[in-house]
Design a protein around this motif. Sequence first.
Motif, PDB file in Angstrom:
ATOM      1  N   GLN A   2     -13.235 -13.126  -1.213  1.00  0.00           N
ATOM      2  CA  GLN A   2     -12.783 -14.407  -1.745  1.00  0.00           C
ATOM      3  C   GLN A   2     -13.313 -14.661  -3.158  1.00  0.00           C
ATOM      4  N   LYS A   3     -14.468 -14.123  -3.473  1.00  0.00           N
ATOM      5  CA  LYS A   3     -15.090 -14.366  -4.773  1.00  0.00           C
ATOM      6  C   LYS A   3     -14.497 -13.496  -5.886  1.00  0.00           C
ATOM      7  N   CYS A   4     -14.407 -12.189  -5.658  1.00  0.00           N
ATOM      8  CA  CYS A   4     -13.988 -11.280  -6.740  1.00  0.00           C
ATOM      9  C   CYS A   4     -12.650 -10.584  -6.490  1.00  0.00           C
ATOM     10  N   ARG A   5     -12.048 -10.792  -5.336  1.00  0.00           N
ATOM     11  CA  ARG A   5     -10.752 -10.212  -4.944  1.00  0.00           C
ATOM     12  C   ARG A   5     -10.773  -8.686  -4.770  1.00  0.00           C
ATOM     13  N   PHE A   6     -11.949  -8.120  -4.560  1.00  0.00           N
ATOM     14  CA  PHE A   6     -12.064  -6.691  -4.256  1.00  0.00           C
ATOM     15  C   PHE A   6     -11.459  -6.452  -2.873  1.00  0.00           C
ATOM     16  N   GLU A   7     -10.640  -5.407  -2.736  1.00  0.00           N
ATOM     17  CA  GLU A   7     -10.050  -5.117  -1.432  1.00  0.00           C
ATOM     18  C   GLU A   7     -11.109  -4.522  -0.509  1.00  0.00           C
ATOM     19  N   SER A  34     -13.901 -17.229   6.321  1.00  0.00           N
ATOM     20  CA  SER A  34     -14.169 -18.166   5.220  1.00  0.00           C
ATOM     21  C   SER A  34     -14.687 -17.450   3.968  1.00  0.00           C
ATOM     22  N   LYS A  35     -15.010 -16.174   4.055  1.00  0.00           N
ATOM     23  CA  LYS A  35     -15.515 -15.402   2.911  1.00  0.00           C
ATOM     24  C   LYS A  35     -14.484 -14.441   2.347  1.00  0.00           C
ATOM     25  N   VAL A  36     -13.354 -14.321   3.023  1.00  0.00           N
ATOM     26  CA  VAL A  36     -12.324 -13.372   2.605  1.00  0.00           C
ATOM     27  C   VAL A  36     -10.962 -14.047   2.574  1.00  0.00           C
ATOM     28  N   ASP A  37     -10.031 -13.417   1.879  1.00  0.00           N
ATOM     29  CA  ASP A  37      -8.636 -13.842   1.854  1.00  0.00           C
ATOM     30  C   ASP A  37      -7.795 -12.728   2.433  1.00  0.00           C
TER      31      ASP A  37
END
Length: 117
Positions: free
Chosen positions: A9-14, A110-113
Motif C-alpha cells: 500500500q505504501k510503495c506499490r511494490f508487487e 489493510s497494508k496491501v492493495d
Amino acid sequence: MTSISIKCQKCRFELASSESSSILDCHEKQIQNTARVTYSCNDNVMENNWYLSSTNLPEWINSSVEEEDWQKGKLSCPNCNLRVGSFDFVGGMKCPCKKYVLPQIHLVKSKVDIYFR
C-alpha cells in the motif's frame, strides 16, 4: 481467468500475484475472481488477511521464511520495509468458523492493495 496482483500500500511494490503464487482464502481455496474476495468463511465473516500457499512462494517471502527456519516471523515489503504480514508454521490458528486451520502465510489487507487484471 482474472489475474490478481497484491501490492504494498505504501510503495506499490508487487508482493504477490496469482501468476506466481496461489492466493488463498481462509479455507485454502484459491481466489480466482471478485466473488471470492469479500467473504471466504462459510459463516460470512469478513477476513483481515490474504493467505498464500506455502508452495511456489515469491522469492522475497521464501527468503524471509528460510531465514527463520520455517518457524514464525514477520513479513516486510522488500522495497520500503513496511510490515505487510507474517507467517507461522509452528502454531495452528483456526478460521473464524472454527472448521479449518488457517494457511501459514498471510498478508494484512489493510497494508496491501489488490488489483484485478
